[in-house]
Write an enzyme that holds these catalytic residues in place. Structure first.
Site, short mmCIF file in Angstrom:
data_model
loop_
_atom_site.label_atom_id
_atom_site.label_comp_id
_atom_site.label_asym_id
_atom_site.label_seq_id
_atom_site.Cartn_x
_atom_site.Cartn_y
_atom_site.Cartn_z
N LYS A 79 35.24 42.50 30.08
CA LYS A 79 33.68 42.60 30.16
C LYS A 79 33.04 42.44 29.05
O LYS A 79 32.49 41.55 29.19
CB LYS A 79 33.53 44.04 30.88
CG LYS A 79 34.22 43.76 32.43
CD LYS A 79 34.06 44.81 33.49
CE LYS A 79 35.18 45.65 34.34
NZ LYS A 79 34.49 46.18 35.25
N ASP B 18 27.11 46.63 39.35
CA ASP B 18 28.73 46.38 40.46
C ASP B 18 28.53 46.63 41.60
O ASP B 18 29.63 46.15 42.69
CB ASP B 18 29.35 47.52 39.91
CG ASP B 18 30.27 47.70 38.89
OD1 ASP B 18 31.18 46.32 38.83
OD2 ASP B 18 30.81 48.67 37.84
N GLN C 250 32.16 52.42 34.00
CA GLN C 250 33.29 52.15 34.79
C GLN C 250 33.70 53.16 35.31
O GLN C 250 34.25 54.36 35.04
CB GLN C 250 34.30 51.47 33.00
CG GLN C 250 35.39 51.35 33.50
CD GLN C 250 36.17 49.95 34.37
OE1 GLN C 250 34.51 49.17 34.29
NE2 GLN C 250 36.94 49.62 34.67
N1 GUN Z 1 37.63 49.74 38.44
C1 GUN Z 1 38.42 49.16 38.68
N2 GUN Z 1 37.19 48.03 38.65
C2 GUN Z 1 36.02 47.90 38.50
C3 GUN Z 1 34.94 47.63 38.79
O1 GUN Z 1 34.84 46.42 39.26
N3 GUN Z 1 33.93 48.18 38.12
C4 GUN Z 1 33.94 49.09 37.63
N4 GUN Z 1 32.78 49.89 37.32
N5 GUN Z 1 34.63 49.97 37.48
C5 GUN Z 1 35.99 49.87 38.12
#
Ligand code: GUN
Length: 283
Positions: free
Chosen positions: A53, A120, A97
Site C-alpha cells: 500500500k 477503507d 490494517q
Molecule cells: N485486511 C485485509 N484486507 C484489508 C483491507 O482491505 N483493509 C484493511 N485495513 N485491512 C485489511
C-alpha cells in the site's frame, strides 16, 4: 470461455488514472494528499499488504505516514493515535490494517475514524451509507471486484450473485454493492447447508472464505463468472481450484494477479476521493 479478469493489468491502468487525478488535485488545491497507515503487531500478511500500500501511494503521488505499533499496545494507546490522526487537518485518510490483535476492540477503534477520512469504508457510518445506497467510501476489495466485473462489460442486472463468506471486509459489502447493481444476491457462509446447491446456481460467484481451492469445478455452473479471493496466510492460493474451474467459467480471476492488486488500486482512489471531498465538502 474462461477469459481472465486480469486485476494486475486493470489495476495498473487505474493507478495511472489516479496518479493523473492526484497531479491535477495538487495543482488545483496546492497541497499534498496524505494517507496515514496504522499497523499493529507483526502479522506477516499484514506487513506485506501495508508495504504494498505504501509503495502504491508513492507511485500515485500520495504522501504516506506509517505508524507501526507493537502487539502489546493497549486499547487506549491505539485509540489515542487514531484520535490524533482524526484531528490532524493535514491527514486525508486513515487506514488501520486488519486484523488487529485479539485483545484490541477493533470496532471501537474503527469507529474513531471520521467518515471523511475512512479510506477503507469499514466504520459503522460508512457501512451504514453503503447499506442505504448513499454516497460514501466503498471498501476497497468489494469496490475492486465491482470495477473488474464492470470493466469487462459483464452484465449484472438481474443476475444470480452468490457470495461465499460474510466478512465485514468482503462478503457483506460486496453483497450490498451487487444488490445495488440489481443482482439477486445470496450470501453463504460456514454454516450454510448444501453449499453447492447455491453455488451451482450462481451466474456470478464470489468466493471469499479463505480456504485454498475450496470451490471445485462441480460446484460451478457452466459459463459462470468466478471471482476468488485469497485471504490465507499460507502463500498465494485462491479460494477457487483455478485450473479446473476455469474450464467451465466465462470469466475468472487468477490468484495472484486478480483481486489483490485491485484492492490496492481502489485504496489509492479512495484516498484521492477523501481528499477531494474534504476540499469540496462532498460528504
Ligand atoms: N485486511 C485485509 N484486507 C484489508 C483491507 O482491505 N483493509 C484493511 N485495513 N485491512 C485489511
Amino acid at each position: 470461455m474462461n477469459k481472465i479478469l486480469d486485476g494486475k493489468a486493470v489495476s495498473a491502468t487505474l493507478k495511472d488514472e489516479t496518479k493523473e487525478k492526484i497531479e491535477a488535485f495538487k495543482k488545483k488545491y496546492n497541497r499534498e494528499i496524505t494517507l496515514a497507515v496504522v499497523l499493529v503487531g507483526e502479522n506477516p500478511a499484514s506487513q506485506i499488504y501495508v508495504r504494498n500500500k505504501i509503495k502504491a501511494a508513492e507511485y500515485v503521488g500520495i504522501k504516506s505516514l506509517s505508524f507501526t505499533l507493537p502487539k502489546s499496545v493497549s486499547q487506549s494507546e491505539t485509540e489515542s493515535l487514531v484520535k490524533t490522526l482524526s484531528e490532524d487537518q493535514s491527514v486525508d485518510g486513515i487506514l488501520v490494517q486488519l486484523p488487529l490483535p485479539e485483545n484490541l476492540d477493533q470496532g471501537k477503534i474503527l469507529s474513531l475514524i471520521p467518515p471523511e477520512k475512512d479510506v477503507d469504508g469499514f466504520s459503522s457510518q460508512s457501512m451504514g451509507k453503503l447499506t442505504l445506497f448513499e454516497k460514501g467510501i466503498a471498501p476497497c476489495t468489494p469496490a475492486g471486484i465491482l470495477y473488474l466485473l464492470k470493466n469487462a462489460g459483464i452484465e449484472l442486472n438481474g443476475k444470480n450473485a452468490v457470495i461465499c463468506g460474510r466478512s465485514n471486509i468482503v462478503g457483506k459489502p460486496v453483497a450490498l454493492m451487487l444488490l445495488k447493481e440489481n443482482c439477486t444476491v445470496t450470501v453463504c457462509h460456514s454454516k450454510t447447508e448444501n453449499l453447492e446447491e447455491f453455488t451451482k446456481n450462481a451466474d456470478i460467484l464470489i468466493s471469499a472464505i479463505g480456504k485454498p481451492k475450496f470451490i471445485k469445478a462441480d460446484m460451478v455452473k457452466d459459463g459462470a463468472v468466478d471471482v476468488g479471493i485469497n485471504r490465507t496466510e499460507n502463500g498465494l492460493v485462491g479460494d477457487v481450484d483455478f485450473d479446473e474451474v476455469k474450464k467451465k467459467t466465462s470469466y475468472i480471476t487468477p490468484v495472484p494477479g486478480g483481486v489483490g492488486p485491485m484492492t490496492i488500486a481502489m485504496l489509492m482512489n479512495n484516498a484521492y476521493l477523501c481528499a477531494l471531498r474534504r476540499e469540496t465538502g462532498g460528504f
